[in-house]
Each structure stands twice: as C-alpha cells, then as structure tokens.
Design a protein around this motif. Structure first.
Motif, PDB file in Angstrom:
ATOM      1  N   HIS A   1       0.833  -1.220   0.000  1.00 48.09           N
ATOM      2  CA  HIS A   1       0.000   0.000   0.000  1.00 48.09           C
ATOM      3  C   HIS A   1       0.858   1.255   0.000  1.00 48.09           C
ATOM      4  O   HIS A   1       0.575   2.224  -0.741  1.00 48.09           O
ATOM      5  N   ILE A   2       1.944   1.253   0.776  1.00 50.85           N
ATOM      6  CA  ILE A   2       2.827   2.418   0.839  1.00 50.85           C
ATOM      7  C   ILE A   2       3.502   2.653  -0.504  1.00 50.85           C
ATOM      8  O   ILE A   2       3.610   3.797  -0.983  1.00 50.85           O
ATOM      9  N   ASN A   3       3.984   1.576  -1.114  1.00 49.89           N
ATOM     10  CA  ASN A   3       4.622   1.706  -2.426  1.00 49.89           C
ATOM     11  C   ASN A   3       3.644   2.282  -3.445  1.00 49.89           C
ATOM     12  O   ASN A   3       4.015   3.122  -4.295  1.00 49.89           O
ATOM     13  N   MET A   4       2.389   1.853  -3.363  1.00 54.73           N
ATOM     14  CA  MET A   4       1.380   2.377  -4.274  1.00 54.73           C
ATOM     15  C   MET A   4       1.173   3.870  -4.063  1.00 54.73           C
ATOM     16  O   MET A   4       1.123   4.662  -5.035  1.00 54.73           O
ATOM     17  N   VAL A   5       1.104   4.286  -2.805  1.00 50.39           N
ATOM     18  CA  VAL A   5       0.892   5.711  -2.505  1.00 50.39           C
ATOM     19  C   VAL A   5       2.069   6.549  -2.973  1.00 50.39           C
ATOM     20  O   VAL A   5       1.919   7.638  -3.578  1.00 50.39           O
ATOM     21  N   ILE A   6       3.317   6.041  -2.716  1.00 45.62           N
ATOM     22  CA  ILE A   6       4.511   6.792  -3.102  1.00 45.62           C
ATOM     23  C   ILE A   6       4.588   6.941  -4.620  1.00 45.62           C
ATOM     24  O   ILE A   6       4.852   8.029  -5.159  1.00 45.62           O
ATOM     25  N   PHE A   7       4.350   5.862  -5.358  1.00 43.92           N
ATOM     26  CA  PHE A   7       4.459   5.914  -6.806  1.00 43.92           C
ATOM     27  C   PHE A   7       3.361   6.771  -7.424  1.00 43.92           C
ATOM     28  O   PHE A   7       3.539   7.362  -8.493  1.00 43.92           O
ATOM     29  N   ILE A   8       2.207   6.835  -6.766  1.00 40.33           N
ATOM     30  CA  ILE A   8       1.139   7.708  -7.295  1.00 40.33           C
ATOM     31  C   ILE A   8       1.554   9.171  -7.215  1.00 40.33           C
ATOM     32  O   ILE A   8       1.360   9.957  -8.166  1.00 40.33           O
ATOM     33  N   GLN A   9       2.192   9.607  -6.117  1.00 38.81           N
ATOM     34  CA  GLN A   9       2.548  11.010  -5.919  1.00 38.81           C
ATOM     35  C   GLN A   9       3.838  11.380  -6.650  1.00 38.81           C
ATOM     36  O   GLN A   9       3.979  12.525  -7.091  1.00 38.81           O
ATOM     37  N   PHE A  10       4.772  10.457  -6.765  1.00 40.92           N
ATOM     38  CA  PHE A  10       6.057  10.750  -7.414  1.00 40.92           C
ATOM     39  C   PHE A  10       6.279   9.818  -8.606  1.00 40.92           C
ATOM     40  O   PHE A  10       7.340   9.234  -8.777  1.00 40.92           O
ATOM     41  N   GLU A  11       5.260   9.714  -9.422  1.00 39.27           N
ATOM     42  CA  GLU A  11       5.306   8.757 -10.528  1.00 39.27           C
ATOM     43  C   GLU A  11       6.404   9.099 -11.525  1.00 39.27           C
ATOM     44  O   GLU A  11       7.193   8.222 -11.936  1.00 39.27           O
ATOM     45  N   ARG A  12       6.531  10.373 -11.964  1.00 32.30           N
ATOM     46  CA  ARG A  12       7.493  10.743 -12.996  1.00 32.30           C
ATOM     47  C   ARG A  12       8.915  10.593 -12.491  1.00 32.30           C
ATOM     48  O   ARG A  12       9.814  10.198 -13.246  1.00 32.30           O
ATOM     49  N   LEU A  13       9.127  10.909 -11.215  1.00 31.84           N
ATOM     50  CA  LEU A  13      10.474  10.801 -10.643  1.00 31.84           C
ATOM     51  C   LEU A  13      10.983   9.352 -10.685  1.00 31.84           C
ATOM     52  O   LEU A  13      12.078   9.078 -11.194  1.00 31.84           O
ATOM     53  N   PHE A  14      10.209   8.441 -10.149  1.00 27.26           N
ATOM     54  CA  PHE A  14      10.676   7.052 -10.064  1.00 27.26           C
ATOM     55  C   PHE A  14      10.551   6.303 -11.408  1.00 27.26           C
ATOM     56  O   PHE A  14      11.252   5.328 -11.639  1.00 27.26           O
ATOM     57  N   HIS A  15       9.692   6.804 -12.306  1.00 25.70           N
ATOM     58  CA  HIS A  15       9.647   6.231 -13.649  1.00 25.70           C
ATOM     59  C   HIS A  15      10.922   6.565 -14.414  1.00 25.70           C
ATOM     60  O   HIS A  15      11.457   5.742 -15.166  1.00 25.70           O
TER      61      HIS A  15
END
Length: 793
Positions: free
Chosen positions: A675-689
């Motif tokens: 769940h945490i990974n999902m929340v983080i990737f939703i908010q910082f999607e472009r950075l980690f992509h």
C-alpha cells in the motif's frame, strides 16, 4: 646288433598303463607282427596281412601261488596300447616254429582250451631269432617254475637253444634286473639257474658236448655230413639205452608195483581227505549259520528292548488324564472352575505339540494309535473351543446388558458422572488366561470372542458419551453471540459483552473425560484379547499384521462415539464461532500428547475433530469476508481489524494461536508495504519512472551513453525535476492524506506514516546515487534536505 624291443622301458610302461587295475606285473614285453596262416598249406606265411602287436608275459600273485599269463596288446587309432587277448600259460600245450619261414622268426602258440581248433592259430613273427629265442626261453622258464608241465616245443634245435641260453642268460638277467626290479630279477635268476642246471642237458653233459663238438668240428668240413654222423651215433646210443632197460626189467617191474601200490594209497587218502573236507565244510557252514542266527537274536533282543522303551514313552504321550477330558468337554466355565479349565488347556496344547514333528519321531507319525490319539485331541480342542466361545459371548452380552440397564453408570440431569470402567475390567481379567489358552487352541474362536466383546462394549461406550455430552450442554447456560452483520450494523462493541469461555471449558471436560478412557480401553483390549503388539508403535519388533488387526477391532469397538464429539463442536460453533480458536488449541494439545500410543482410533478421532473445528472456523471467516466484500461500498469504511477484536488478545493467552498471529503479522506487513509503495508511486510517478528507465538502460549501456538516449537528456532531467519537486511539500501532504483516508484505526496511522517516510527516503537516496553516476554536475535536492522537510510536517 640292433637293440631288442624287449629292452624298451617305454614299451614296458605303456603295457603297464594299458593293464592298470588288473594287479598284473609285466615280466616281458616285445613287439611282434601278427598274421594268420592256413593249416596244411606251405610257402605262405600271410605276411601281407601282418598287423603290429605287442606280446606281454605277465604274472599275478595270489597268496603263495603265482599265475602266469600271455597278453596280446594292439594299438588304437590314437597310437595308444590297449588289451586285445588274454591267454593263461597253464593252457599252453605247443610252441611250434613255422618251417615255411626261411628266417625262422615265425612261430605259433597252441592252447588246449580253445573252443575252435579248426581255425588256424595266429602266427607271431619276430624281428630276429634272438627275439624269438628270448620269448620262447622266457615262456619255458615260467612254465618250469610255476606250472606242473612244459609245453611241447617243435621246430627248434635243442642244442641251438642251449647254446643261446648260455650266451645270453647273464645279459638278460642284468637287463631285467635293471629294468624291472626285484621281483623280475628273482624270476630271471631262477630261470637262468633252471636253464643251466635243469634244462635239456646237465652241465657235465654240456661240457662233454662242447668237447665233442670241438673234436668234430676240427675234422669235418661240411655240416650235413656232421649231422648225419650225429644221427647215427644217436641211434646207437638209443639202442644201447633200450638194451639196458630190457636187462633191468625185473627192477622196473618192482618199481612199477610199488608205484601202483603207492598210487592206490594216495587215491584212498585223497578220497578220505575229500570226505573229511566235505564234512569240515558242512561243519563250517553250520557254525557260520549258528553264529549268524545268534547275532540276529542278539540284535533282535537289543532292538526289542529299545522298541519297548520307545513304545513306553509313546504310551505316556497317548494316555491323558480323564479329569482333564471331563473338564474340557463338560461343566461350567465360571470363576470357580476356570483355573481347572486353564490347566486342562495347557495339558491339551502340550499333548498336541508332543504328537507333532519334530517333537515326535517321524517314524511314529503314520502309526494308527498316533493318528487315533491325534484325532481325539483335535476333537477335544474343537469341543472346548465351541464351549469357550459360547460361554464368553454370553458372558460379555450379559455384562454389557447389566451395565446399560444400570442408570448409576451414566450422567443424569444435574449430575455429571465421569465414566469409570474399573469394575468392568476387573470382571474381564478373570478370563484373561483363558483367552490366552483359547488363542493357542483355536484362533478362529478367539476372533469371534473379540467381535462379541467389541459389539457389546461399543453400545455401552456410545451410551456413556451421549449421556455425558448431553449433560455438559444442558449444564452450561450461555447466551448465543450475534452473527456479524454489516447490513444491520452489528460490530465489535455488541460482541464483546458476551462471555463464552464456558463453551471451551465444556469441550475440555469432554476430552479430559473420554480421551484417556478411550486410550486405556484400547490398551486394555490389546492385552486382554492377546494381541502381540508392543506399547510403542515405533518398535522395530512390531508385528504389522497384528497391529493392523488390532486397529480394525478398535474401529469396531469405538466407532460411533465421534458423533457426540462432533455434536459438541457444532454446539460450540453456534454459540460463538470464535470459540473454534480455543477448541483448536485444546484438541492439538491432546493430539500431541498421544503420539506414542497404539490406539490409532484416538489419533484419528482427534485429527477429525481438529479438521472439523478448522472447517467450521473457515466457514466463519469466509462468511465475514463475504459480508465485508458485499457491503464495502454501501457502508462507512470500518476496516478489517474491527471484525475480529479479540484475536490479538487471545494470541497472548493461547500458545496455539502464536503461529496464526505470526502469519497475520507477516501478511499485515506485506500489505502495508504494497500500500505504501502504491501511494509513493502515485505522488512521485514521474520521478521514479525516470529512475526505472535509467536502471533498465544501464544493463546494456555505459553511464556516459545514457544522457544521449531519447527522453533521458539533461534537459529531460531538469524538466522532470521541475515537475516533481515544485511544491513537494504539498505532494507529501497529499501522500499523508491518502494513507489517512484508508484507515479507520487512528492508532495504526502514526506507525504506518513513519514507515511511509522511511521507504520514501530510501527510494529517493537510491535515485540520487543513480543520477550522480549519469549526471554528476546537475543540482538536485539532497537527502538531508528532504528528511528535514518530512520532519517538519
């Protein structure tokens, strides 16, 4: 001169090998040629039919007597000598040199025992006259030494033979001594002595003949004239001898009369000796017959004594006490007489075994008395087995009927009675030794007794379990817990007010009362019914067939009692489904404590209860999950934890729930991480992509090549950072609100938010290390700056 074959030691050895086993000794062996002449025809020696042969003169000693033989040996196809003919020298009547042979080397041997005299005898041709003289000389010497008469010699000059013997006797003797050995040497010496002293002329006559021959030879030039002169002188000498005999006729008459008288006396003596010999022979035969009969009588007497002893021992086995027979065939088998019956059974088993091989000599097995006795014993065994089966079957049925009809053995309303089988086992132990004897006598009857016992006691055990279970449920007054329902709004507050611990106590009492009882009953049944199984099923000496049979009987003994345990579990589940957790722990504790028992049915019962409890609890969980899934959009979010509020509290008290607690904790951690990974990737999607694309390219490209890839230039990096890091405080706050929205339990949010911040910083630090390798000169906010920003919120 060529060496004679009579001096060939290899030939002599070959002859000895050919007649090996006959106990004959080879005196002389020589090679000859065999041909067949025709009586009355001259000039034909038949040399065209000559065959190589070997003549061997042999001797055989039998006590003080010595026998002489003439053997003819021929060559086999392989060149090996083998016997062809055998002649006894005592039957040799004529030795004739064939006159038609100019060499004088061919002669025939005539035997007086040949059946057919019409066939011409074989002719033997020597290599030279020395070989011929040697053979004839050896035959004559043997005949003079060991036979009463000499064969008639025809065609040989006596003077010539005498001269040859004198010249060759010493050499022959030395050769024989060298080649043959002591026995042949003695024979040769005797032969030479006979030849010199006892032969055709005496030594003095031989000397006079030599002097005479010397005189005549000096004055005569032709042999024929000399021969004629000798013949005339011989005739004159014979005439003079005849005249001398006529003058001495009276003396001759007296000598003949004396010889006749002596002959008569000798004949009379020979007749008397024959008579005495016959009488002595008859007497010897009578003595031998008497001795033979005496030996047979002694042997018969000894055998009879041994036979009587053996028969006495056998009779001891065949005689049986009448009181034992009466005890086995009639009378009661109550407690008073059971000891006497056991003694009779022991005697019967011993008597049967004593009439079986190897306890009984196999020679007695087919005797009529033994067969009849064995038949009587078998009849006794069959009769007693039927009586014992009928009595024990009635005894067990009567005992079980009495206990079922007696109410004091069962629980009653308001009175919970723990089952006690001490009296039952005391009554059964009286017949324990009898059952052991019944097993030795007839196993089929014992199996029938086991079935009767299992059938009767099964009714009693099921009645006890049913009454005890009913009274347990009736004695406990617990309000039924409400079913979890999202539709009606039922929640943890309503469920927590009901105490259902008495349900677990009732189940524990049921197990405490009956599990040890069933184990004891299984062990008692195994020993009472004479099963040969150890107490520990892991024992290497365990008899698998016996253990399998025991478990089959225990199934029949205890089958049906599980229904009352099932009813108790279903009753507890209806009152409080969460009680399944404590019931499972109680069951597992009993199951782990019974692993070393031979009562397999108890293990199966506990396994079945554990499976049933798990199934019931699974139904409860499935129903709760189904209600949550069905109502998650129509009702305010309550979370999952609220529907099982007492699980984590029970885990601290019940050790059995520890493993389930750890499983739930692990699942919770995994769910939080996802769940945490999902929340983080939703908010910082472009950075980690952006970071993920760099990691993929670094598998095939160097860090210097990556800035030149499409979408990964420095301009693209600055554009991505501007989009992701502008208003980062708002982005982090939005991440916090996302977590808060999905949880109703406020006490879990702080720990989950701390984990979210830590995971974000770890991912951001990895991003900075990656960018530093590819874009070392680009300015990016550090990890410490980001940590301070998170701490300030």
């Amino acid at each position: 001169m060529a060496r004679s074959s009579a001096d060939d030691l290899d030939l002599k050895r070959a002859c000895e090998v050919a007649i090996e086993g006959t106990k004959h000794k080879v005196f002389l062996s020589i090679r000859v040629a065999k041909s067949r002449g025709v009586w009355g025809k001259a000039g034909k020696l038949g040399r065209q039919m000559a065959k190589p042969r070997v003549l061997a003169i042999t001797t055989k000693s039998k006590g003080p007597r010595t026998k002489a033989f003439l053997r003819v040996l021929k060559y086999s196809s392989g060149g090996v000598l083998e016997p062809a003919k055998l002649y006894k020298l005592k039957h040799l009547s004529r030795v004739e040199v064939v006159q038609n042979d100019p060499s004088g080397c061919t002669f025939t041997l005539g035997f007086d025992n040949l059946r057919s005299q019409s066939v011409a005898p074989p002719q033997w041709t020597m290599r030279n006259k020395d070989d011929r003289n040697r053979v004839i000389h050896s035959i004559l010497n043997l005949c003079k030494e060991i036979l009463p008469r000499l064969p008639k010699v025809v065609g040989v000059d006596v003077v010539e033979m005498a001269l040859w013997a004198k010249e060759n006797t010493s050499s022959v003797t030395n050769q024989v001594n060298t080649q043959v050995g002591p026995d042949a040497t003695d024979m040769a010496q005797n032969g030479s002595q006979v030849t010199v002293e006892k032969d055709l002329v005496s030594q003095a006559e031989e000397e006079d003949m030599e002097a005479l021959l010397g005189t005549y030879v000096m004055g005569i030039g032709e042999a024929e004239a000399f021969s004629e002169r000798l013949k005339r002188e011989l005739l004159a000498l014979e005439a003079a001898n005849v005249h001398a005999l006529i003058e001495n006729e009276p003396l001759v008459e007296q000598v003949l009369q004396g010889l006749e008288t002596a002959t008569i006396c000798v004949e009379d003596m020979d007749e008397w000796l024959g008579i005495f010999n016959v009488k002595l022979r008859h007497m010897r035969e009578d003595i031998e017959s008497i001795e033979s009969r005496n030996n047979k009588l002694e042997l018969q007497s000894a055998s009879s004594k041994v036979l009587i002893d053996e028969l006495d021992k056998l009779l001891e086995r065949l005689v049986f006490p009448p009181e034992y027979a009466a005890c086995l065939t009639g009378g009661s088998l109550d407690e008073v007489r059971v000891v006497k019956c056991i003694e009779a059974c022991e005697w019967l088993i011993g008597a049967i075994h004593s009439l079986e091989v190897p306890n009984l000599d196999p020679c007695y097995e087919k005797m009529r008395a033994v067969k009849e006795k064995r038949a009587q014993l078998e009849k006794l065994r069959s009769t007693f087995a039927k009586r014992a089966l009928e009595y024990l079957r009635n005894y067990f049925d009567t005992m079980v009927d009495f206990m079922i009809n007696e109410k004091s053995f069962f629980s009653e309303r308001g009175q919970l009675k723990r089952p006690d089988h001490a009296e039952l086992r005391f009554k059964c132990r009286v017949y324990a030794r009898l059952l052991q004897q019944l097993k030795n006598i007839d196993k089929n009857s014992l199996r029938a007794v086991r079935k009767a016992y299992c059938h009767g006691l099964n009714l009693f055990l099921r009645r006890e379990a049913r009454e005890y279970s009913n009274e347990l449920r009736a004695s406990i007054k617990v309000a039924k817990c409400p079913i979890i329902s999202l539709e009606t709004g039922t929640g943890p507050n309503q469920m927590g007010n009901v105490d259902t611990s008495a349900v677990s106590e009732a189940y524990s009492k049921m197990l405490a009362a009956f599990i040890p009882l069933l184990v004891d009953e299984s062990s008692f049944f195994a020993h009472f019914m004479c099963f040969e199984v150890p107490a520990n099923v892991n024992d290497n000496r365990n008899n698998s067939s016996e253990l399998r049979a025991l478990n089959e009987y225990l199934q029949a003994l205890l089958d049906g009692i599980q229904e009352d345990f099932h009813a108790l579990v279903d009753w507890a589940f209806k009152i409080d489904p969460l009680r399944c957790i404590s019931l499972h722990g109680i069951t597992e504790r009993y199951l782990s404590g019974q692993k070393a028992d031979t009562a397999e049915f108890v293990h199966l019962l506990l396994d079945d209860l554990e499976t049933r409890i798990s199934t019931q609890f699974g139904k409860f969980v499935d129903e709760a999950c189904h209600q949550i899934e069905r109502n998650e959009r129509n009702v305010r979010q309550m979370g999952v934890l609220a529907y099982i509020p007492s699980f984590y509290d029970l885990a601290n008290v019940v050790p059995t729930l520890a493993k389930f607690y750890h499983q739930a904790s692990e699942s919770y951690e995994q769910a939080c991480t996802r769940h945490i990974n999902m929340v983080i990737f939703i908010q910082f999607e472009r950075l980690f992509h952006f970071a993920r694309r760099i990691e993929e390219l670094m598998q095939n490209c160097t860090p210097e090549e990556i800035p030149f890839q499409v979408g990964l230039s420095k301009a693209d990096l600055r554009k991505m950072l501007k989009y992701s890091m502008s208003g980062v405080d708002k982005t982090i706050y939005a991440m916090y609100k996302k977590l808060q929205k999905n949880f109703t339990s406020e006490e879990l949010l702080p720990s989950l938010w701390d984990k979210c911040k830590k995971d974000f910083l770890d991912k951001y630090e990895s991003f900075l290390k990656l960018v530093a390798k590819i874009y070392p000169s680009e300015p990016i906010p550090s990890v410490s700056e980001m940590r301070d920003l998170l701490a300030s919120m």
